[in-house]
Design an enzyme around this catalytic site. Sequence first.
Site: not given
Ligand SMILES: [Zn+2]
Length: 410
Positions: A307, A150, A57, A55, A211, A208
């Site tokens: 992440d 996103q 970005h 995971h 979260e 996702h």
């Molecule tokens: Zn993430």
Amino acid sequence: MDILVRGGTLPDGTQADIAITGDRITAIEPGITAEAGDVIDATGKLVSAPFCDVHFHMDATLSYGRPRVNASGTLLEGIGLWGELKRLQSKEDIVTRALTYCREAVGKGVLAIRSHVDVTDETFNTVEALLEVRETVKDVLDLQLVAFPQDGWYRTPGAEDQVVRALDAGVDVVGGIPHFERTMADGAASVTAACTLAAERGLRVDLHCDESDDPLSRHIETLAAETIRFGLQGRTAGSHLTSMHSMDNYYVAKLLPLIAEAQVAAIPNPLINITLQGRMDSYPKRRGLTRVPELRAAGVTVAFGQDCVKDPWYPLGSGDMLDVAHMGLHVALMTAPDQMRAAFTMVTDTPAEIMGLDFGLETGKRASLVVLDAPDPVEALRLRPVRLAVISNGKVVARTEPARTTLHAF
Ligand SMILES: [Zn+2]
């Protein structure tokens, strides 16, 4: 034989030599005597399957401070800040930063990364940049991309079309962010939409998911149910799942077997969960990490992801998956010896399994492995030592000399 890794200790404690021919492991046994083009002495050192970060970005990495830092430290300010950065960065910026990060990660023995890529960027720079990076690094590093809306699947006009456009362009996995939609109902609908696309195209799903510190954020339940309904068992993952930290125990007692039945993988991200969650609490502040030991005990596949590295959500990070596992075992209270060894597999073998890669220290598998300057997985977690050698697809791609301290004391 092209490479012989001699005398190393495998994560299970056995000692063996590893023979590599071409891009394959051709033998793992003690006392291999055949000639090799290159011999790596790993006596007393841990030889492990590569680290995998399931995971990440990569479109945002190494952008910390642009155009400003995240003052509140929250997920929501991070998303807003990323929205500002998206308008400022060029495709070349993203490629340059991503490749810089990839070099750093490979040096730390990371040979596979699943990166979410924001498809709600109208310019599509993010997707085009990371497709280019995937091609550039492919001989060394498996970069798997997730089409990630996103700003919300339904909350952003046109986001669903952008997900499809990204998949058409070659992005590998369907993403989503149900807890960020306007309503719980929209969130649930976005889970169904993601699973529908994945089923139609034969793809994996990585959302996702929940979260949040809100115990009523229960999109994982929908993800598990839809995974079963669409026949996607073993191909879906819920990333973060932090709301589970705050859920009622009675509800979780029903939820965990459902996640296991659906074979949904869980991907907590300890460095980020411990810093983004709990921000609205006074004391005691919640840890915001999902229920890792309980998920594992229920038979759920759980891997730790990193992440973020120096981006709108997190100012630190080094590409070292041992840092991730180290934080994970602390926050999840996994300090028993078998739990610490499990934490090591949660950044090596388990994420590779989730990504569908044929990594692993077995004859016939890809010759990708790491030699660490530590004798075993627990010492590796304690010391987070240098990666003495990193071998990817039968080629030595990085070597690091151990630091030597000369002490002038006592
Ligand atoms: Zn993430």
